[in-house]
Design a protein around this motif. Structure first.
Motif, PDB file in Angstrom:
ATOM      1  N   ARG A  82       8.589   6.477   7.591  1.00  6.66           N
ATOM      2  CA  ARG A  82       7.357   6.626   8.268  1.00  6.66           C
ATOM      3  C   ARG A  82       7.552   7.060   9.753  1.00  6.66           C
ATOM      4  NH1 ARG A  82       3.382   1.915   6.817  1.00  6.66           N
ATOM      5  NH2 ARG A  82       3.088   2.654   4.691  1.00  6.66           N
ATOM      6  N   PRO A  83       6.302   7.779  10.219  1.00  8.66           N
ATOM      7  CA  PRO A  83       6.312   8.118  11.510  1.00  8.66           C
ATOM      8  C   PRO A  83       6.687   7.015  12.459  1.00  8.66           C
ATOM      9  CG  PRO A  83       4.459   8.926  10.436  1.00  8.66           C
ATOM     10  CD  PRO A  83       4.896   8.195   9.474  1.00  8.66           C
ATOM     11  N   ALA A  84       6.245   5.829  12.308  1.00  8.50           N
ATOM     12  CA  ALA A  84       6.460   4.711  13.295  1.00  8.50           C
ATOM     13  C   ALA A  84       7.750   4.416  13.246  1.00  8.50           C
ATOM     14  CB  ALA A  84       5.605   3.635  12.987  1.00  8.50           C
ATOM     15  N   VAL A  85       8.457   4.566  11.915  1.00 13.50           N
ATOM     16  CA  VAL A  85       9.909   4.254  12.134  1.00 13.50           C
ATOM     17  C   VAL A  85      10.520   5.398  12.917  1.00 13.50           C
ATOM     18  CG1 VAL A  85      11.754   3.791  10.600  1.00 13.50           C
ATOM     19  CG2 VAL A  85       9.762   2.936  10.122  1.00 13.50           C
ATOM     20  N   ALA A  86      10.441   6.636  12.698  1.00 14.72           N
ATOM     21  CA  ALA A  86      10.987   7.504  13.101  1.00 14.72           C
ATOM     22  C   ALA A  86      10.842   7.638  14.788  1.00 14.72           C
ATOM     23  CB  ALA A  86      10.303   8.821  12.680  1.00 14.72           C
ATOM     24  N   ILE A  87       9.774   6.934  15.244  1.00 12.43           N
ATOM     25  CA  ILE A  87       9.471   6.890  16.576  1.00 12.43           C
ATOM     26  C   ILE A  87      10.403   5.785  17.170  1.00 12.43           C
ATOM     27  CG2 ILE A  87       7.885   6.069  18.372  1.00 12.43           C
ATOM     28  CD1 ILE A  87       5.673   7.718  16.759  1.00 12.43           C
ATOM     29  N   ILE A  88      10.356   4.783  16.598  1.00  9.43           N
ATOM     30  CA  ILE A  88      11.090   3.660  16.908  1.00  9.43           C
ATOM     31  C   ILE A  88      12.832   3.847  16.942  1.00  9.43           C
ATOM     32  CG2 ILE A  88      12.185   1.353  16.269  1.00  9.43           C
ATOM     33  CD1 ILE A  88       9.350   0.940  15.046  1.00  9.43           C
ATOM     34  N   LEU A  89      13.251   4.888  15.869  1.00 12.32           N
ATOM     35  CA  LEU A  89      14.678   5.098  16.031  1.00 12.32           C
ATOM     36  C   LEU A  89      15.131   6.125  16.981  1.00 12.32           C
ATOM     37  CD1 LEU A  89      15.181   5.817  12.206  1.00 12.32           C
ATOM     38  CD2 LEU A  89      16.130   4.006  13.420  1.00 12.32           C
ATOM     39  N   THR A  90      14.036   6.969  17.416  1.00 11.53           N
ATOM     40  CA  THR A  90      14.166   7.697  18.542  1.00 11.53           C
ATOM     41  C   THR A  90      14.146   7.312  19.720  1.00 11.53           C
ATOM     42  OG1 THR A  90      13.073   9.705  17.305  1.00 11.53           O
ATOM     43  CG2 THR A  90      13.316   9.995  19.387  1.00 11.53           C
ATOM     44  N   ASP A  91      13.228   6.196  19.804  1.00 15.98           N
ATOM     45  CA  ASP A  91      13.258   5.557  21.203  1.00 15.98           C
ATOM     46  C   ASP A  91      14.259   4.848  21.507  1.00 15.98           C
ATOM     47  OD1 ASP A  91      10.623   6.503  21.727  1.00 15.98           O
ATOM     48  OD2 ASP A  91       9.520   4.793  21.046  1.00 15.98           O
ATOM     49  N   LEU A  92      14.894   4.254  20.469  1.00 14.00           N
ATOM     50  CA  LEU A  92      16.242   3.414  20.653  1.00 14.00           C
ATOM     51  C   LEU A  92      17.237   4.172  20.508  1.00 14.00           C
ATOM     52  CD1 LEU A  92      15.694   0.702  17.662  1.00 14.00           C
ATOM     53  CD2 LEU A  92      15.382   0.530  20.040  1.00 14.00           C
ATOM     54  N   GLY A  93      17.298   5.457  20.569  1.00 10.10           N
ATOM     55  CA  GLY A  93      18.436   6.628  20.662  1.00 10.10           C
ATOM     56  C   GLY A  93      19.404   6.480  19.447  1.00 10.10           C
ATOM     57  N   ILE A  94      18.864   6.146  18.355  1.00 10.78           N
ATOM     58  CA  ILE A  94      19.672   6.013  16.857  1.00 10.78           C
ATOM     59  C   ILE A  94      19.451   7.578  16.416  1.00 10.78           C
ATOM     60  CG2 ILE A  94      19.746   5.020  14.805  1.00 10.78           C
ATOM     61  CD1 ILE A  94      18.562   2.281  16.194  1.00 10.78           C
ATOM     62  N   ARG A  95      20.591   7.865  16.162  1.00  7.74           N
ATOM     63  CA  ARG A  95      20.755   9.199  15.539  1.00  7.74           C
ATOM     64  C   ARG A  95      21.274   9.102  14.016  1.00  7.74           C
ATOM     65  NH1 ARG A  95      22.312  13.855  19.674  1.00  7.74           N
ATOM     66  NH2 ARG A  95      20.854  13.238  21.404  1.00  7.74           N
ATOM     67  N   LEU A  96      20.611   9.436  13.137  1.00  2.13           N
ATOM     68  CA  LEU A  96      21.045   9.582  11.660  1.00  2.13           C
ATOM     69  C   LEU A  96      21.609  10.838  11.414  1.00  2.13           C
ATOM     70  CD1 LEU A  96      18.311   7.377   9.970  1.00  2.13           C
ATOM     71  CD2 LEU A  96      20.554   6.297  10.749  1.00  2.13           C
ATOM     72  N   ASN A  97      22.575  11.275  12.094  1.00  3.30           N
ATOM     73  CA  ASN A  97      23.338  12.656  11.770  1.00  3.30           C
ATOM     74  C   ASN A  97      23.923  12.619  10.672  1.00  3.30           C
ATOM     75  OD1 ASN A  97      22.533  13.131  14.459  1.00  3.30           O
ATOM     76  ND2 ASN A  97      24.750  12.704  15.290  1.00  3.30           N
TER      77      ASN A  97
END
Length: 118
Positions: A82-97
């Motif tokens: 979901r968009p909110a989850v993507a935003i949280i992951l980005t804000d936390l600096g978490i990369r799912l490379n």
């Protein structure tokens, strides 16, 4: 509470329908790895479409699940972020490379089949 893992041919399908806490995430990790080992699954689709919120620990567990599954010979596709989850992951600096994603479970299964040549 355990997350159901369904087998469909050479693939495992998981739709997370509950809120992930630390204990549930660890139990899911153990259950999935055991199921891959038992069944010899070549691919896994994990649907996150009902997950509204995620923290850094749960994101780390998901990343670890992908890496560990790969070590067991199973490719993972995450779907329904979901968009909110993507935003949280980005804000936390978490990369799912190097983790494949798709919009929904159906597209995830198609991507998995394409990636595995099936």
């Amino acid at each position: 509470m355990r997350i159901p893992i369904l087998k469909l041919g050479d693939y495992l399908l998981i739709s997370i329908q509950i809120e992930l806490d630390d204990h549930t995430a660890i139990q899911f990790q153990e259950d999935l790895l055991e199921k891959i080992h038992e069944t010899g699954a070549k691919g896994v689709v994990i649907d996150l479409s009902t997950v509204d919120i995620i923290d850094s620990y749960i994101a780390k567990i998901l990343g670890d699940v992908v890496k560990m599954s790969d070590l067991l010979g199973a490719k993972v596709v995450l779907t329904g972020i979901r968009p909110a989850v993507a935003i949280i992951l980005t804000d936390l600096g978490i990369r799912l490379n190097n983790i494949s994603t798709a919009l929904d479970l159906e597209k995830g299964l198609a991507k998995l089949k394409q990636d595995l040549g099936g």
